[in-house]
Write an enzyme that holds these catalytic residues in place. Structure first.
Site, PDB file in Angstrom:
ATOM      1  NE  ARG A  15     -18.870 -44.339  -9.998  1.00  0.00           N
ATOM      2  CZ  ARG A  15     -17.839 -43.665 -11.450  1.00  0.00           C
ATOM      3  NH1 ARG A  15     -18.281 -42.147 -11.826  1.00  0.00           N
ATOM      4  NH2 ARG A  15     -17.228 -43.806 -11.735  1.00  0.00           N
ATOM      5  CG  ASP A  16     -18.657 -45.010 -14.842  1.00  0.00           C
ATOM      6  OD1 ASP A  16     -19.258 -43.526 -15.051  1.00  0.00           O
ATOM      7  OD2 ASP A  16     -17.880 -45.326 -15.490  1.00  0.00           O
ATOM      8  CG  HIS A 207     -13.627 -48.668 -16.706  1.00  0.00           C
ATOM      9  ND1 HIS A 207     -14.541 -48.388 -14.827  1.00  0.00           N
ATOM     10  CD2 HIS A 207     -14.536 -47.404 -16.896  1.00  0.00           C
ATOM     11  CE1 HIS A 207     -15.466 -48.038 -15.176  1.00  0.00           C
ATOM     12  NE2 HIS A 207     -15.878 -47.215 -16.097  1.00  0.00           N
ATOM     13  CG  HIS A 209     -17.203 -46.633 -21.071  1.00  0.00           C
ATOM     14  ND1 HIS A 209     -16.938 -45.372 -20.902  1.00  0.00           N
ATOM     15  CD2 HIS A 209     -16.056 -47.082 -20.069  1.00  0.00           C
ATOM     16  CE1 HIS A 209     -17.097 -45.420 -20.236  1.00  0.00           C
ATOM     17  NE2 HIS A 209     -16.859 -46.329 -19.534  1.00  0.00           N
ATOM     18  CB  CYS A 240     -20.111 -42.652 -24.177  1.00  0.00           C
ATOM     19  SG  CYS A 240     -17.790 -41.459 -24.842  1.00  0.00           S
ATOM     20  CG  ASN A 249     -19.950 -47.986 -17.687  1.00  0.00           C
ATOM     21  OD1 ASN A 249     -18.816 -47.812 -17.802  1.00  0.00           O
ATOM     22  ND2 ASN A 249     -20.663 -47.282 -17.514  1.00  0.00           N
TER      23      ASN A 249
END
Length: 300
Positions: A15-16, A207, A209, A240, A249
């Site tokens: 997804r992300d 979460h 980055h 990003c 990520n």
């Protein structure tokens, strides 16, 4: 505090990781990615996002992805549902968990979803209520917890307040997102200490980055505090959007390598995960963002 004995890795690549990829990625490729991740031992996979295809075209096949899953026993297949329409679509598609998201920064929320933090939480109330009624768990995301591209520094107390609101509304877990990857270990520790006063540590996730190359150091810092849930993305998928050319990520392979080196159980087969990272980056034609993936090569 001692390091946790076990960590749950939440895989957000499908997804992300994929949502900002240009061009269309075939549903079959997404399904195979999710299946390979499950085969590698991941037990929590964010599979789709039920958002308007107008805004996120890559997620336009969310219902097809959820319908086509070869569901493995014991694996949670989650979807992002920013509004009631999205939730209804996800429920019909048989998701086992949904996620809602807001930010710790007023400026970011205004720029991102054109409303205040309070208004964003109000919008989620019907989603969370509907999920409760359907016996579907809700995970909450708070972005910009260690810095905002518009407002700069974010007070840890502000992160704690928003996180507590999500918990009180009915989210079972709050994922704390360093959206632009500007955090450093001491900042991460201080932020978590503040949030853990408002939300039990067992209900928090990181979460982070890797925009500035700090994600693993920051994760180690919060592991030392006892945090035991980490979001990551296979092959570091997902750039990003606020820093041109920057990585987004943290790579799942790098996280699992770190955790194994610390003697922390994940239930994940690193070799199969590395293979999956090389497979998906080959399919979508992009470089593998995992240092461990690059070091281990694709012959594993």
């Amino acid at each position: 505090m001692a390091l946790p004995k076990q960590v749950r890795v939440v895989e957000v690549g499908p997804r992300d990781g994929l949502q900002n990829e240009p061009g269309t990625i075939a549903t079959e490729v997404k399904l195979e990615l999710i299946d390979r991740l499950g085969a590698a031992g991941l037990r929590h996979i964010e599979a789709a996002s039920f958002v308007s295809p107008k805004w996120v075209p890559q997620m336009g096949d969310a219902a097809e992805v959820m319908a086509g899953l070869q569901r493995r026993p014991g694996v949670v297949y989650a979807a992002l549902t920013p509004n009631l329409k999205g939730f209804e679509g996800a429920r019909e598609a048989g998701v086992s968990e949904v996620a809602v998201f807001t930010a710790a920064s007023e400026a970011f929320t205004q720029k991102n979803i054109n409303c205040s933090i309070a208004e964003s939480l109000e919008r989620f109330a019907p989603v969370i209520d509907a999920a409760k009624a359907a016996d579907i768990r809700v995970r909450g995301y708070v972005s910009t917890v260690l810095g905002c591209p518009y407002a700069g520094e974010i007070a840890p107390e502000q992160v704690a307040a928003v996180s507590r609101e999500l918990l009180d509304m009915g989210c079972y877990e709050i994922s704390l997102g360093d959206t632009i990857g500007v955090g450093t270990p001491l900042k991460a520790k201080r932020m978590l200490e503040a949030v853990a006063k408002a939300v039990p540590l067992a209900q928090l996730a990181a979460h982070f980055h890797d925009t500035y190359g700090q994600a693993l150091a920051n994760l180690y810092a919060v592991l030392e505090e006892g945090l035991a849930v980490i979001d990551s993305s296979v092959a570091g998928l997902g750039g990003c959007p606020y820093a041109s050319g920057a990585s987004g990520n943290v790579a799942s392979e790098d996280v699992v390598y770190l955790l194994q080196g610390l003697g922390i159980e994940t239930g994940i087969d690193l070799g199969r995960l590395v293979e999956t990272g090389h497979w998906i980056t080959g399919r979508i034609g992009r470089a593998n963002g995992s240092k461990v993936g690059q070091a281990m090569g694709c012959g594993r």
